[in-house]
Enzyme design. Structure first.
Site, PDB file in Angstrom:
ATOM      1  N   GLY A   1      37.063  31.667  45.139  1.00  0.00           N
ATOM      2  CA  GLY A   1      36.591  30.320  44.869  1.00  0.00           C
ATOM      3  C   GLY A   1      37.627  29.546  44.075  1.00  0.00           C
TER       4      GLY A   1
ATOM      5  CD  GLN B   1      39.344  27.468  38.713  1.00  0.00           C
ATOM      6  OE1 GLN B   1      38.660  27.336  39.721  1.00  0.00           O
ATOM      7  NE2 GLN B   1      39.757  28.638  38.286  1.00  0.00           N
TER       8      GLN B   1
ATOM      9  CB  CYS C   1      38.352  33.060  35.822  1.00  0.00           C
ATOM     10  SG  CYS C   1      38.596  31.275  35.808  1.00  0.00           S
ATOM     11  CG  LEU C   2      41.717  32.299  41.083  1.00  0.00           C
ATOM     12  CD1 LEU C   2      41.811  31.376  42.286  1.00  0.00           C
ATOM     13  CD2 LEU C   2      42.485  33.597  41.343  1.00  0.00           C
TER      14      LEU C   2
ATOM     15  CG  HIS D   1      33.096  31.432  38.121  1.00  0.00           C
ATOM     16  ND1 HIS D   1      33.454  32.483  37.296  1.00  0.00           N
ATOM     17  CD2 HIS D   1      34.249  30.731  38.296  1.00  0.00           C
ATOM     18  CE1 HIS D   1      34.722  32.392  36.978  1.00  0.00           C
ATOM     19  NE2 HIS D   1      35.241  31.334  37.588  1.00  0.00           N
ATOM     20  CD  GLU D   2      34.771  28.625  41.568  1.00  0.00           C
ATOM     21  OE1 GLU D   2      35.436  27.837  40.878  1.00  0.00           O
ATOM     22  OE2 GLU D   2      35.115  29.811  41.740  1.00  0.00           O
TER      23      GLU D   2
ATOM     24  CG  HIS E   1      35.896  26.486  36.760  1.00  0.00           C
ATOM     25  ND1 HIS E   1      36.695  26.721  35.658  1.00  0.00           N
ATOM     26  CD2 HIS E   1      35.933  27.633  37.488  1.00  0.00           C
ATOM     27  CE1 HIS E   1      37.181  27.953  35.715  1.00  0.00           C
ATOM     28  NE2 HIS E   1      36.732  28.532  36.810  1.00  0.00           N
TER      29      HIS E   1
HETATM   30  O1  K1U Z   1      36.986  30.154  39.915  1.00  0.00           O
HETATM   31  C1  K1U Z   1      37.844  31.006  39.985  1.00  0.00           C
HETATM   32  O2  K1U Z   1      38.636  31.126  39.080  1.00  0.00           O
HETATM   33  C2  K1U Z   1      37.917  31.921  41.180  1.00  0.00           C
HETATM   34  C3  K1U Z   1      37.249  33.268  40.928  1.00  0.00           C
HETATM   35  C4  K1U Z   1      35.837  33.206  41.473  1.00  0.00           C
HETATM   36  C5  K1U Z   1      34.899  34.293  41.069  1.00  0.00           C
HETATM   37  C6  K1U Z   1      35.160  35.618  41.338  1.00  0.00           C
HETATM   38  C7  K1U Z   1      34.274  36.613  40.967  1.00  0.00           C
HETATM   39  C8  K1U Z   1      33.102  36.270  40.344  1.00  0.00           C
HETATM   40  C9  K1U Z   1      32.854  34.959  40.061  1.00  0.00           C
HETATM   41  C10 K1U Z   1      33.742  33.974  40.434  1.00  0.00           C
HETATM   42  C11 K1U Z   1      38.060  34.333  41.659  1.00  0.00           C
HETATM   43  O3  K1U Z   1      38.222  34.292  42.820  1.00  0.00           O
HETATM   44  S1  K1U Z   1      38.741  35.596  40.685  1.00  0.00           S
HETATM   45  C12 K1U Z   1      39.573  36.639  41.885  1.00  0.00           C
HETATM   46  C13 K1U Z   1      38.633  37.487  42.675  1.00  0.00           C
HETATM   47  O4  K1U Z   1      37.508  37.708  42.272  1.00  0.00           O
HETATM   48  C14 K1U Z   1      39.060  38.053  43.971  1.00  0.00           C
HETATM   49  C15 K1U Z   1      40.348  37.982  44.406  1.00  0.00           C
HETATM   50  C16 K1U Z   1      40.705  38.502  45.643  1.00  0.00           C
HETATM   51  C17 K1U Z   1      39.782  39.112  46.428  1.00  0.00           C
HETATM   52  C18 K1U Z   1      38.489  39.210  46.003  1.00  0.00           C
HETATM   53  C19 K1U Z   1      38.125  38.687  44.779  1.00  0.00           C
HETATM   54 ZN    ZN Z   2      37.155  30.460  37.380  1.00  0.00          ZN
END
Ligand code: K1U
Ligand code: ZN
Length: 167
Positions: free
Chosen positions: A46, A51, A91-92, A133-134, A137
């Site tokens: 996401g 972000q 979270c990225l 989560h988004e 943000h």
């Molecule tokens: O909002 C963000 O920072 C993105 C975040 C979203 C999220 C992930 C897990 C739980 C809640 C919200 C991410 O994508 S973190 C990276 C991640 O979870 C992932 C990366 C590659 C493959 C699968 C998952």
């Molecule tokens: Zn995040």
């Protein structure tokens, strides 16, 4: 399309509250395409416009294994939230850090898609976690704000040190 730089916690711009999108214009569709490219490249499941330092209510999500099911939420509104479940989140904007957060288990959300059409979605599991989560943000909230003050201050110090070393 373009890869957009992702803000990292504790950047104060992550605290800004996003404004509603007045109309889904070609400019918004370009933002959606750039955000999708950025999310897939990261990689993540996401990304919220906050972000990438764009303070508009735009979210992209793809929780599919095949990474071919992009979902776009513009001006999302949470209509219903039921139950509670604790899940591991990442979270990225907080690279390399994962922790458990309690959120509603099932939600109903209303939003516009990339064509500017209104839709409603009932969901649970990872998609429900990710939408919440988004949406946080867009309200200027990063998931680590649900953690204890001790965990948060340790993490903020770690991120500042990392950012200082990176120059
Ligand atoms: O909002 C963000 O920072 C993105 C975040 C979203 C999220 C992930 C897990 C739980 C809640 C919200 C991410 O994508 S973190 C990276 C991640 O979870 C992932 C990366 C590659 C493959 C699968 C998952
Ligand atoms: Zn995040």
């Amino acid at each position: 399309m373009a890869l957009l730089p992702i803000l990292e916690y504790p950047d104060p711009r992550l605290k800004k509250v996003a404004a509603p999108v007045a109309a889904v214009t070609p400019e918004i569709r370009k933002l959606v395409a750039d955000m999708a490219e950025t999310m897939y490249a990261a990689p993540g499941v996401g990304l919220a416009a906050t972000q990438v330092n764009v303070h508009k209510q735009v979210i992209v999500i793809d929780v599919s294994d095949e990474r071919n099911d992009l979902q776009v939420f513009i001006n999302p509104v949470l209509l219903e939230a039921e139950g509670q479940a604790e899940n591991e989140e990442g979270c990225l904007s907080v690279p390399g850090y994962y922790d458990r957060v309690a959120r509603a288990e099932r939600i109903r959300v209303r939003a516009l898609n990339a064509r500017g059409e209104t839709f409603e979605l009932d969901t649970d599991g990872l998609l429900a976690v990710c939408v919440q989560h988004e949406m946080d943000h867009l309200r200027g909230k990063v998931f680590v704000e649900y953690l204890s003050p001790l965990k948060r201050s340790r993490l903020a110090a770690r991120m500042r040190k990392k950012q200082k070393l990176a120059g």
